[in-house]
Write an enzyme that holds these catalytic residues in place. Structure first.
Site, PDB file in Angstrom:
ATOM      1  N   ASN A  59      -4.558  18.633 -31.810  1.00 45.82           N
ATOM      2  CA  ASN A  59      -5.113  19.757 -32.568  1.00 45.82           C
ATOM      3  C   ASN A  59      -6.379  19.327 -33.285  1.00 45.82           C
ATOM      4  O   ASN A  59      -6.499  18.155 -33.633  1.00 45.82           O
ATOM      5  CB  ASN A  59      -4.098  20.259 -33.600  1.00 45.82           C
ATOM      6  CG  ASN A  59      -2.983  21.007 -32.931  1.00 45.82           C
ATOM      7  OD1 ASN A  59      -3.181  21.653 -31.911  1.00 45.82           O
ATOM      8  ND2 ASN A  59      -1.778  20.894 -33.509  1.00 45.82           N
ATOM      9  N   CYS A  66       1.098  23.447 -25.889  1.00 42.64           N
ATOM     10  CA  CYS A  66       1.681  23.537 -27.226  1.00 42.64           C
ATOM     11  C   CYS A  66       3.033  24.196 -27.078  1.00 42.64           C
ATOM     12  O   CYS A  66       3.206  25.140 -26.316  1.00 42.64           O
ATOM     13  CB  CYS A  66       0.751  24.386 -28.095  1.00 42.64           C
ATOM     14  SG  CYS A  66       1.458  24.848 -29.670  1.00 42.64           S
ATOM     15  N   HIS A  67       3.997  23.705 -27.839  1.00 42.97           N
ATOM     16  CA  HIS A  67       5.368  24.218 -27.687  1.00 42.97           C
ATOM     17  C   HIS A  67       5.714  25.371 -28.621  1.00 42.97           C
ATOM     18  O   HIS A  67       6.859  25.824 -28.632  1.00 42.97           O
ATOM     19  CB  HIS A  67       6.392  23.093 -27.855  1.00 42.97           C
ATOM     20  CG  HIS A  67       6.137  22.304 -29.097  1.00 42.97           C
ATOM     21  ND1 HIS A  67       6.418  20.969 -29.219  1.00 42.97           N
ATOM     22  CD2 HIS A  67       5.574  22.670 -30.261  1.00 42.97           C
ATOM     23  CE1 HIS A  67       6.060  20.554 -30.417  1.00 42.97           C
ATOM     24  NE2 HIS A  67       5.559  21.564 -31.062  1.00 42.97           N
ATOM     25  N   HIS A  77      -1.677  28.787 -31.674  1.00 36.97           N
ATOM     26  CA  HIS A  77      -1.065  28.925 -32.998  1.00 36.97           C
ATOM     27  C   HIS A  77      -1.266  30.329 -33.589  1.00 36.97           C
ATOM     28  O   HIS A  77      -0.850  30.574 -34.724  1.00 36.97           O
ATOM     29  CB  HIS A  77      -1.583  27.847 -33.973  1.00 36.97           C
ATOM     30  CG  HIS A  77      -1.165  26.459 -33.586  1.00 36.97           C
ATOM     31  ND1 HIS A  77      -1.741  25.329 -34.106  1.00 36.97           N
ATOM     32  CD2 HIS A  77      -0.223  26.007 -32.711  1.00 36.97           C
ATOM     33  CE1 HIS A  77      -1.193  24.256 -33.570  1.00 36.97           C
ATOM     34  NE2 HIS A  77      -0.268  24.641 -32.715  1.00 36.97           N
TER      35      HIS A  77
HETATM   36 MG   LIG Z   1       0.671  23.141 -31.310  1.00 32.09          MG
END
Ligand SMILES: [Mg+2]
Ligand SMILES: [Mg+2]
Ligand SMILES: [Mg+2]
Ligand SMILES: [Mg+2]
Lengths: 463, 463, 463, 463
Positions: free
Chosen positions: A157, A179-180, A216
């Site tokens: 990130n 990204c999870h 995000h």
């Molecule tokens: Mg992430």
């Protein structure tokens, strides 16, 4: 790379940030569990000793009987030679140290600006971005020179900015970011399915979703389980848990874990915009106005999520360093288990062993047509031998598009500022962040302070 | 319309808001001074009595010897019949009354939000927008039906939203929006030319500029006087007057006039972005973060501009009403003088009597290529018989583009909200405005209050 | 529609063109083979008797033991009532009769213009388009009114124009177009795999391809079988068979079948452009200059494909009519077998029973970024419960993009011409087709003749 | 450059192709007539002797009493040193010699392909393009290095490709292309005004037009003279002269002049598309299908325009060479007269002496929104000190847009082919030209022959 009937051998993976005691171990673990792949993992890290430790930890694995995937690990001091001939490059680094991160996250507090993560947007995310760009410029150049055909998987990130920088420097790169956060939203939908409909056992993979947004700040506007439409079910679920929140974390209680939440922010956003916010509350809160969910620690408490202190990260790192030593010495046995990440499944798909649809971060070529062409967006994509093709996800509702565009603009400004070492441009982005609701004078003061704290990573800047 | 060798007669102008005691009188005055045009001005106003008064005032003019342009004035009770056969439509209305405007401007003050004008952006501008859209929907429909070929000149604020609404409802409309803020910037450049270079007598028209931006947040990146590049001259000028400001208003002192300023905001923006902000400080301040120039009355005082109180507008209106009565009765002689507006010159160009390059607000078809297609932008355009063609102005610097995009997004949200009577959408725009730096709860409270205050103009809304 | 654990019942399918003795029977057959679906098929046709016959043929099926999918068939005289409540609409019609098609295909021959199919582009395809648009306008309106949420599957040619018309009239429609030409290209790749690498048994579904282009002028730039890259294999295959062609049709010899070819056109295009043309040679030839592959019957013979005469189609229809009678009377047993089409698998995916990636025709939202936004393009898409989301396929090579753009422009002109009944616009498209290489006078003469021949289907035109 | 009260001195103009006996003399003549400008013209030519001759001819001028503009002329052997410090660069070259041009124009004739000019599109224009690109690559690089801020005026054909190449190589270049074809259309409108309305004396500058299209395929959709709309007047004019044409050339008869026509093609295009084609018939005919106006010499005769033979150009050149000798020796006096070109007026505007609106070729940034971004388009632009800003011209009618797009695609393919030395790509463009209506085999043969004939100008190609 050698394809032999349902197996691929001699795969070359280069891991930038290969001394890591978190993501690197997860990759080792997932590779160890996968019988259809084999090859070499080259570990590159500015901390060469750390890479050497992981080399030792990794090489212990292949002799174990319970390990199905046999890999050679090798630390390399040089980025260039580490990349030579790579089929896959994984990038997972900490840009700077936790000291810089402490400034990112906590310096703004004295001006009343709080951040739950501080690595994506907000004053912290933007300053972190400034010091990350030059590192990614170097990576992109080295990849173009040494392994232009390699697939590049980014975990670092600020995600959008890292991926954007790679494409800016080397437009032909085959990079994508993973990204999870969205996986958690799928799990929450499974929980809603159980809670509202009494249907148990739905796996994350069975929860089919349409993903759209930026990392995000990702959204779901279609969700199904088999023949069921999950959107009305989620609506009932939100109505039921809106006031008190819903928790199903590892600890079961957001107050005991700096990474948990009660999903109250997510529920509030659903009520406002009618579609499902698909990242954790700690991330989502940072994208909205600083006066909304994260005005001060009390507001955060009310909304039932956490401000993760960097001191905790420092403590945690100490533990992981100790663990690393034990693993190297053989005092502790490396635990092989599913990490929950999809990197290895993606690699399998890219070498032709399966087909996979999952969410990734890629330059927008039309997958979200009301976000700018070329900005990094997160949508589903299909993974096949040699290709990652994004799936058209459609428009964002205009309300969300407005907020997303503001953050995209800021990211592009930070990229320009970092490439041109232009302090004025960086300031514009900084002052334009929704968390920065302070006076012009204070904004300038804070900005100066934060830049100074990260100056070691801004070579060539006039500060 | 009848073209006769350097003269055009029988022009039909319809004035929506024709009872006005400001803009309408300016038009009367400019028409009276123009020998090459003649015809009829139809005055439509929801206040029919006011239109009737202006009919009388206007019709007195044509008998005066000093009046070169002979026009018939006629009040009309019906919008539809007023528009029938119009060649030109002028729209200049007050959306609602000064009571609604008092709420727009002053209701936010108890939450610490100040506005210098409150008619374009900020909480006031956005709520004003909500009540303006339905009026413009009606105008657009009536124009499509009664005079689809007419040129439509808008003076009402919020400018961008008014023009956008016209095109949204009737895409074939020939509408454009006019504002004199940029003229003041030209005059300031002339002042700089005199102050720095000692060159006197440059007229506004001789100051050639490239204009780009959105109304009241307009920018100049090229400026010339004959063979001279004015950009470096302006830079010296700003350096000289940055600290104390430069004043050359009617009163000569910003403290004595609610519409003046010392250009300190303009100078500060020039230093930050390197190009010239081309609207008055009172407008510019409202587009930036609420914590910058307009945090509270003290900050405003420091930056040397004014917060115009609506009470002043109410007082001023009383005076103008009294003056109107005197003019109707013939107790006062209508003063014929140059208004400084360009409407009449534009009409002359559009009927083929001259060619004119000036700045106007039009849908973006490429004139500013890093703002969204179709958003209303302000650039130069060329006026010729039957055509207003915008001139490509090039990109905005990315820093400014980011802020402009935020306001454009908000305007589009307000338009959608107004058309769909969707309170949630309106709230998103409201909360996304840079002046609204307050908590979520306060934002909701303020929004509810302001909506209620303007409810009489939101037919069909569920409030 | 009722979803019950891996089965969906009460599905309503409306079949426009439901009297067909080709496509309709294929659907019946595929539905009969599918155990997880059940419901009603409503057959609408302007030839109501034909629909009635198919109703009888269809209703015989559900009592047969070997039939796993139980469906009710019902002919309906009214388009509107047939569509009411539909979950899926299938459109497969003959626009006009074979008499009009005879004019489309054969009228140009006296000017030296030959066509192998004449239903997509070329003078025949364009005139066919003109008479098809009004029918699709009617369909789109009826769907918007009666079943706006239905998925609409189009099989009629000209494919791009049919799908474009549906979206033009009802932008919210969920329509897509299906064509099996690309399937044949997958089979050819499987043949190459066997021929060059000796690998047998690869199924069409295992040949993974990236599809891009416009219908019948579709291209493949990535092809894999498991871990193998098929592109270099196909190159060897083309080199081997370039001169004499490769045949693997039903009859094994293109001279004996009006639908076969020896793939020589496909191979020549591969050599020229470096990517795989993915439609049959009969279609591909019509997209290129009329002087290339299809100048006259001898050229066609050299390139080893066929000009399908409409007389054959008429004969074939007679046979199918006779067969229909036998089926209605029960003198012949309806043969249930895999049609090779994917309609039923798509329906299964859209009700949530599986996930499917296949090629379809949809408006371009970014899937091919160097073709115009909104033009109908053919790429892969992912089918899931309630969604068909196109997959970004990337750019076309500029050489192919140029030719495709020419045909897209023509299709859009034909659409405009048909909607506005504008003969001039239609002529521009007609004269711009690559097959129309004749003098201006001849072009006008031919155009007039062909319009006259199809005049019965051009209501309201001034001919 | 020195600006002194309504005069500019010390202007540096560099003329690439400065040995020319046509365009260079016109510039000399126009400069000699202009009292407000003075400076140096540096003449660069691959034929240095020719440049030297022009140096002598030019330097004789400044001593003449009737010459108001005093300029120093200077031949330079080096492109680099000639460009150093230039304020303006004029490029007007013959790419190759008339021998190559003879192949361009006449080689296709044996295949039945005729060309009236052969320098823009058609087989001749495209092959000419291939050899022009490398020259313009060199110019662009030298300009970027030696005078990046200079304005660059291009007169060479193929216009679009020349300008495109300059921007491709040096995106920051301030280049534009000028062509007088549109001026002739203005004169024709003046003739129509006289013929239909009896209004005499309208100058070209008074005929206000909106210009849109690509060079030599330019269109006018709005035309005014003062308050008059010229479009209906032109319609009457076309109706009157459609059959026999209208002539008003220098010789008064198209049969006596290889550059004249009777405007019949222009009139026919107006009837078909409803807007005014604004280039000469010889150019327009080459953009349409080869079977329309230019099928063979008889068709051309019917349409009353000319095929200009290159032999004529060679003869004409001989005469001009002889004239040059006489001028150098002083045996003939250089005639100073208005050339009808606008280069000098443009220079005046760009140094701040006046404001000018005229048509030029520039990259499309939105001025024609249905042609591709970045393609070179011809529209009006406004010229001011230091700026050329294109004016938004609106959409092309879709019929014309289709044909224009085809030629734009070809130009871009030729550019790519020339940069990549890619014969296949060049062939695709060649075969896609509307004049190339011959068999695949013949097309390949002709292409090979023409490439060979121009091989001396294709360095590095594998032919
Ligand atoms: Mg992430
Ligand atoms: Mg204004
Ligand atoms: Mg087909
Ligand atoms: Mg020319």
């Amino acid at each position: 790379m050698k394809y032999i009937e349902d197996r691929v051998e001699d795969i070359q993976i280069t891991y930038i940030g290969g001394g890591s005691r978190g993501w690197a171990w997860q990759l080792m673990s997932d590779l160890a569990r996968e019988p259809q792949l084999a090859g070499t993992v080259t570990l590159y890290d500015i901390d060469y000793e750390a890479a050497l430790q992981n080399e030792k930890i990794g090489n212990r694995l292949k002799d174990r009987e319970d390990v199905k995937g046999k890999w050679q690990y090798r630390a390399d001091k040089s980025l260039e030679s580490a990349l030579k001939g790579a089929d896959f490059v994984v990038i997972s680094i900490l840009p700077g140290t936790f000291d810089e991160m402490a400034s990112d996250v906590h310096a703004p507090e004295k001006y009343g600006i709080y951040q739950s993560v501080g690595d994506t947007v907000g004053p912290g995310g933007l300053i972190r971005g400034l010091r990350t760009v030059p590192m990614y410029v170097e990576f992109a150049k080295a990849i173009e020179k040494n392994c232009p055909e390699a697939f590049v998987i980014n975990y670092t990130n600020p995600m959008s900015l890292c991926v954007k920088t790679l494409y800016e420097v080397f437009p032909g790169i085959k990079a994508f970011g993973c990204c999870h956060e969205v996986f958690n939203a799928q799990n929450l939908l499974a929980a809603a399915l159980k809670d509202i409909e009494g249907i148990e056992g739905a796996t994350r993979e069975e929860i089919k979703i349409n993903v759209k947004g930026i990392n995000h700040f990702t959204w779901i506007d279609e969700a199904s389980y088999k023949g069921l439409d999950l959107m009305p079910i989620y609506k009932q679920f939100v109505d039921k848990y809106y006031e008190n929140g819903f928790e199903e974390g590892k600890t079961g209680n957001w107050m005991n874990d700096f990474f948990e939440s009660a999903n109250r922010v997510k529920f509030d956003l659903f009520k406002r915009y009618g579609i499902i916010a698909a990242a954790g509350d700690r991330h989502l809160a940072e994208f909205m106005s600083g006066n909304w969910y994260i005005e001060n620690p009390e507001t955060v408490m009310d909304w039932k999520f956490s401000l993760t202190p960097v001191s905790w990260r420092k403590e945690d790192l100490k533990e992981r360093l100790a663990k690393s030593k034990r693993l190297v010495k053989g005092e502790e046995v490396f635990e092989v288990k599913d990490s929950g990440e999809e990197g290895v499944r993606q690699i399998k798909a890219l070498v032709g062993l399966e087909e996979l649809v999952t969410n990734v971060n890629l330059p927008n070529e039309g997958q979200i047509f009301n976000l700018p062409r070329g900005s990094i967006v997160e949508t589903n994509a299909i993974f096949r031998r040699g290709q990652v093709l994004p799936i058209v996800a459609g428009k964002l509702p205009s309300a969300i598009q407005g907020i997303a565009t503001r953050h995209i603009t800021n990211a592009h400004l930070i990229l320009e500022a970092a490439l041109e070492k232009d302090k004025k441009k960086a300031f514009v982005a900084f002052a334009n962040d929704p968390l920065v609701n302070i006076s012009l004078e204070d904004t300038e003061e804070l900005f100066e302070e934060m830049l100074k704290n990260t100056a070691a990573y801004l070579p060539g800047w006039k500060l």
